[in-house]
Design a protein around this motif. Structure first.
Motif, short mmCIF file in Angstrom:
data_model
loop_
_atom_site.label_atom_id
_atom_site.label_comp_id
_atom_site.label_asym_id
_atom_site.label_seq_id
_atom_site.Cartn_x
_atom_site.Cartn_y
_atom_site.Cartn_z
N VAL A 8 0.86 -1.19 0.00
CA VAL A 8 0.00 0.00 0.00
C VAL A 8 0.89 1.24 0.00
CG1 VAL A 8 -1.73 1.32 1.30
CG2 VAL A 8 -1.88 -1.19 1.21
N THR A 9 0.53 2.23 -0.81
CA THR A 9 1.22 3.52 -0.76
C THR A 9 0.19 4.63 -0.87
OG1 THR A 9 3.15 4.75 -1.54
CG2 THR A 9 1.75 3.78 -3.23
N PHE A 10 0.62 5.85 -0.60
CA PHE A 10 -0.29 7.01 -0.58
C PHE A 10 0.33 8.17 -1.33
CE2 PHE A 10 -1.07 4.55 3.25
CZ PHE A 10 -2.45 4.56 3.38
N GLY A 11 -0.51 9.02 -1.87
CA GLY A 11 0.01 10.24 -2.49
C GLY A 11 -1.09 11.01 -3.18
N THR A 12 -0.74 12.21 -3.64
CA THR A 12 -1.70 13.05 -4.36
C THR A 12 -1.65 12.73 -5.86
OG1 THR A 12 -1.18 14.78 -2.75
CG2 THR A 12 -2.45 15.44 -4.67
N PHE A 13 -0.45 12.52 -6.37
CA PHE A 13 -0.22 12.19 -7.78
C PHE A 13 -0.88 13.22 -8.70
CE2 PHE A 13 0.06 8.28 -5.29
CZ PHE A 13 1.34 7.86 -5.63
N ASP A 14 -0.67 14.50 -8.36
CA ASP A 14 -1.24 15.58 -9.17
C ASP A 14 -0.30 15.89 -10.34
OD1 ASP A 14 -3.03 17.57 -9.87
OD2 ASP A 14 -2.08 19.09 -8.59
N VAL A 15 -0.84 16.15 -11.51
CA VAL A 15 -0.06 16.38 -12.74
C VAL A 15 0.96 15.23 -12.85
CG1 VAL A 15 1.27 18.03 -14.11
CG2 VAL A 15 -0.35 18.88 -12.43
N PHE A 16 0.43 14.04 -13.06
CA PHE A 16 1.20 12.79 -13.00
C PHE A 16 2.47 12.88 -13.84
CE2 PHE A 16 2.32 8.42 -13.61
CZ PHE A 16 2.05 7.86 -12.38
N HIS A 17 3.60 12.48 -13.23
CA HIS A 17 4.89 12.57 -13.94
C HIS A 17 5.74 11.32 -13.71
CE1 HIS A 17 6.83 13.50 -10.11
NE2 HIS A 17 6.07 14.58 -9.94
N LEU A 34 -0.55 -4.02 -5.66
CA LEU A 34 -0.30 -2.64 -5.21
C LEU A 34 -1.62 -1.88 -5.11
CD1 LEU A 34 1.52 -0.26 -4.46
CD2 LEU A 34 1.77 0.22 -6.92
N VAL A 35 -1.89 -1.36 -3.91
CA VAL A 35 -3.09 -0.58 -3.65
C VAL A 35 -2.64 0.84 -3.31
CG1 VAL A 35 -5.17 -0.37 -2.23
CG2 VAL A 35 -4.25 -2.64 -2.78
N VAL A 36 -3.25 1.85 -3.93
CA VAL A 36 -2.79 3.23 -3.77
C VAL A 36 -3.90 4.10 -3.17
CG1 VAL A 36 -1.76 5.23 -4.93
CG2 VAL A 36 -1.32 2.92 -5.81
N GLY A 37 -3.60 4.74 -2.04
CA GLY A 37 -4.51 5.71 -1.44
C GLY A 37 -4.23 7.07 -2.05
N ILE A 38 -5.26 7.66 -2.68
CA ILE A 38 -5.09 8.94 -3.37
C ILE A 38 -5.69 10.05 -2.49
CG2 ILE A 38 -5.55 10.21 -5.51
CD1 ILE A 38 -4.31 7.66 -6.34
N SER A 39 -4.87 11.05 -2.17
CA SER A 39 -5.32 12.13 -1.28
C SER A 39 -6.53 12.86 -1.87
CB SER A 39 -4.21 13.17 -1.08
OG SER A 39 -3.07 12.56 -0.55
N SER A 40 -7.53 13.11 -1.04
CA SER A 40 -8.70 13.88 -1.49
C SER A 40 -8.26 15.32 -1.81
CB SER A 40 -9.77 13.89 -0.40
OG SER A 40 -9.30 14.63 0.71
N ASP A 41 -9.11 16.04 -2.52
CA ASP A 41 -8.80 17.44 -2.84
C ASP A 41 -8.66 18.26 -1.55
OD1 ASP A 41 -8.95 16.72 -5.50
OD2 ASP A 41 -10.99 17.47 -5.78
N GLU A 42 -9.55 17.98 -0.57
CA GLU A 42 -9.50 18.71 0.70
C GLU A 42 -8.19 18.43 1.43
OE1 GLU A 42 -12.02 16.73 -0.30
OE2 GLU A 42 -13.28 18.42 -0.91
N ALA A 58 -10.03 12.51 -11.55
CA ALA A 58 -9.06 12.35 -12.63
C ALA A 58 -7.79 11.69 -12.12
CB ALA A 58 -8.74 13.72 -13.23
N ARG A 59 -7.35 12.10 -10.92
CA ARG A 59 -6.12 11.51 -10.37
C ARG A 59 -6.33 10.01 -10.09
NH1 ARG A 59 -5.25 13.58 -5.67
NH2 ARG A 59 -7.02 14.99 -5.45
N MET A 60 -7.52 9.66 -9.62
CA MET A 60 -7.81 8.24 -9.36
C MET A 60 -7.87 7.45 -10.67
SD MET A 60 -10.40 8.18 -6.15
CE MET A 60 -10.06 6.51 -5.69
N ALA A 61 -8.45 8.05 -11.70
CA ALA A 61 -8.56 7.35 -13.00
C ALA A 61 -7.17 7.10 -13.59
CB ALA A 61 -9.42 8.18 -13.95
N ILE A 62 -6.30 8.11 -13.51
CA ILE A 62 -4.96 7.97 -14.08
C ILE A 62 -4.16 6.90 -13.35
CG2 ILE A 62 -2.72 9.14 -14.38
CD1 ILE A 62 -4.44 11.76 -14.86
N VAL A 63 -4.10 7.01 -12.02
CA VAL A 63 -3.29 6.05 -11.25
C VAL A 63 -3.89 4.65 -11.36
CG1 VAL A 63 -2.47 5.45 -8.94
CG2 VAL A 63 -2.41 7.84 -9.71
N GLY A 64 -5.24 4.58 -11.33
CA GLY A 64 -5.90 3.27 -11.39
C GLY A 64 -5.73 2.57 -12.73
#
Ligand code: C2G
Length: 141
Positions: A8-17, A34-42, A58-64
């Motif tokens: 398991v990992t976590f992150g925002t993954f904004d503007v994926f690079h 691999l399971v990824v926790g994506i930070s909420s906008d808040e 969008a961030r969840m769709a890209i990482v997923g």
């Protein structure tokens, strides 16, 4: 026989690079799922003081959609890591080494691994680079 090793990992993954991709590929290599926790906008606003460029969906769709990622879920709170790890039946927690030492207290739930960040690439630098480039004449805003 032991079941699959769940990472398991976590992150925002904004503007994926590519730094994000490298982190996720190395995390996936530590186990079978691999399971990824994506930070909420808040949560991102609280952490970084600004809204993410890409909204949560969008961030969840890209990482997923990545080959190395099996599942994504929403991370609403930085403090809820223990609960998320238990819920996800994590065997390994992976964090970037910008968080080194911060999650050692979760070592009773699962193995905690910090991976080296990729140097010289960041969402903030990308945003600043794009901001600094004047738009071409005739380009719509
Ligand atoms: N990363 C990396 N190399 C970079 C940039 C980021 O290895 N050049 C890693 C980070 O260390 C992190 C992951 O990519 O493990 C996601 O980065 P961010 O979206 O910046 O993560 P962050 O907002 O710090 O969220 O609960 C913890 C937080 O949600 C972590």
């Amino acid at each position: 026989m032991p079941g699959p090793t769940r990472v398991v990992t976590f992150g925002t993954f904004d503007v994926f690079h590519a730094g994000h991709l490298r982190l996720l590929e190395r995390a996936a290599a530590l186990g079978d799922r691999l399971v990824v926790g994506i930070s909420s906008d808040e949560l991102n606003r609280g952490k970084k003081g600004r809204s993410p460029v890409y909204p949560l969906a969008a961030r969840m769709a890209i990482v997923g959609a990545l080959r190395c990622v099996d599942e994504v879920f929403v991370e609403h709170s930085l403090e809820a890591k223990r609960r998320y790890l238990v819920e996800q039946r994590a065997d390994v927690l992976v964090m970037g080494d910008d968080w080194a030492g911060r999650f050692d207290g979760l070592g009773d739930v699962c193995r905690v691994v910090y991976l080296e960040r990729t140097p010289a690439v960041s969402t903030t630098a990308i945003i600043e680079q794009i901001r600094g480039v004047p738009a071409e004449v005739g380009e719509s805003a």
